[in-house]
Motif scaffolding. Structure first.
Motif: not given
Ligand SMILES: [Zn+2]
Length: 445
Positions: A22-27, A41-47
């Protein structure tokens, strides 16, 4: 080539994407190159949505420490993440989570043939999104793909100890080899999984130890070790000409043009940029105990240099052969299996490795040890027949088949197949027909 009037002062910054799940600061899934569509592969954290809270990826942190230990670094027992502010469309939050004054690792080394290179620090940060410049409906547009946003990125910064393009290349290759041995990064340079930046300047050859020139030229976005070597050697020459004329090279960022084989100016960089670093209040500081560091150290595999030394001692092989057979951890592991079996068959390992490196017989990496040794033995049979012996048989066959020889000389080249068959039959051993053909042709022509 180095102009003897000047000593090059070169430092490298290497970025490597870590291959965590998974990414550095999100799942979100860490798969920027395998994704079939952008922005999946995105979510509120990496966006970078306001209010979304990051959670640090423990494995990425442990792997960074592991890399540091493999490079002989010291580990900061107290560390933290900082915000590095700048604006660019591929950075949704307008800051990148990085590390400023307390990187996970510091003070390591990588040895090269031209001397030891110090490693200043290794820190962990997040990658940015990716800009794609395209034409859509006849309009030039820039598109953003956030699949890569927040992928863990280790940055390895060297001391300005590098003196030439070839040394920089060796350093980079060793670093890549170690990261691959540790199985923490693919380091695929074409896809941007490993990115190189060189800081290059020249100082008078008689300057005191530790003296640094008051300018530096940064060459960015180099995506191969060959280009790195070429870009550095080009810069050394270019800067020497400027210094010879009594001027000082402009402090700037340059790119590498791999078609023209030269660097080109991208932007001048008169002042240090102010990123307004401060500790990220959303992420707790990270502490490492002596026991935790010890545990990571114990998880280190045998590293390339250790392996080379052991193989030389255990198998009696030269450094050169050993290096070539330990290039990747997979090859090395396979070779050890082959060696173990070869030993039970009382086969000379030097001869075996020579034959493999010089491709005397065809073998696929990972092939069963028994199959490899069988092929080696076949080759060995072949080599037992001397060229003189083959020559003798050929002479006999020619005497008994004068018609065929004359036909060949009259232009019926296909007759050679018959002659090869006759010679092979007379020798009565499995030998390479190519060698027989060559010898017959020599005698016929
Ligand atoms: Zn994310």
């Amino acid at each position: 080539m180095t102009n003897s009037k000047y000593t090059p002062v070169i430092g490298l910054e290497v970025h490597a994407e870590l291959k965590t799940n998974s990414k550095m600061f999100c799942g979100c899934k860490n798969d920027p190159f395998g994704a079939e569509k952008p922005n999946i592969h995105t979510c509120p954290v990496c966006l970078g949505m306001p209010g979304a809270l990051p959670v640090a990826n423990k494995r990425a942190i442990d792997w960074t420490v592991k890399l540091g230990l493999a490079l002989g670094c010291q580990i900061n027992k107290f560390s933290k993440f900082d915000r590095k502010h700048y604006f660019y469309p591929d950075l949704a939050k307008s800051y990148q989570i990085s590390q400023f004054d307390l990187p996970f690792c510091f003070k390591g080394t990588i040895s090269t043939q031209e001397g030891e290179i110090g490693i200043t620090r290794i820190h962990l940060e997040e990658d940015t999104g990716k800009l794609l410049h395209k034409v859509v409906d006849g309009k030039k547009v820039s598109l953003i793909d956030f699949n890569r946003s927040s992928v863990p990125l280790a940055e390895i910064v060297s001391e300005p100890d590098i003196k030439s393009g070839s040394q920089a290349k060796e350093y980079g290759k060793k670093l890549r080899q170690i990261m691959r041995y540790l199985d923490i990064a693919n380091c695929d340079m074409e896809q941007g999984g490993m990115r190189l930046e060189a800081n290059i300047s020249l100082k008078p050859a008689d300057s005191p130890e530790g003296f640094l020139p008051d300018y530096k030229v940064e060459v960015k976005n180099i995506n191969s070790f060959r280009f790195l070597e070429q870009a550095i050697d080009f810069e050394i020459k270019r800067q020497a000409v400027i210094l010879d004329s009594g001027r000082v090279p402009t402090q700037e960022t340059r790119g590498w043009d791999s078609v023209k084989n030269e660097t080109f100016s991208q932007r001048s960089k008169e002042d240090a940029e102010d990123y307004r670093y401060f500790p990220d209040p959303d992420l707790a500081p990270i502490r490492f105990s002596e026991a935790q560091i010890k545990e990571i150290r114990q998880s280190l595999p045998e590293l390339p240099e250790e392996k080379v030394a052991r193989w030389q001692k255990d198998y009696g092989l030269t450094a050169e052969i050993t290096k070539s057979l330990t290039e990747t951890a997979e090859t090395a592991e396979w070779m050890e299996k082959v060696f173990a079996f070869a030993k039970t068959q009382k086969i000379d390992l030097k001869k075996l490795s020579h034959s493999m490196i010089n491709k005397k017989f065809h073998v696929k990496s990972g092939e069963r040890a028994e199959a490899v040794i069988e092929k080696f033995n076949q080759l060995h049979d072949t080599e037992e027949i001397s060229v003189d012996e083959i020559g003798g048989v050929i002479a006999t066959v020619f005497t008994g088949n004068q018609d065929a020889v004359e036909k060949y000389r009259a232009g019926q080249k296909q007759v050679i197949g018959f002659l090869i068959g006759q010679v092979m039959q007379k020798i009565g051993k499995k030998i390479d027909p190519k060698i027989v053909r060559e010898e017959i042709e020599k005698k016929l022509n």
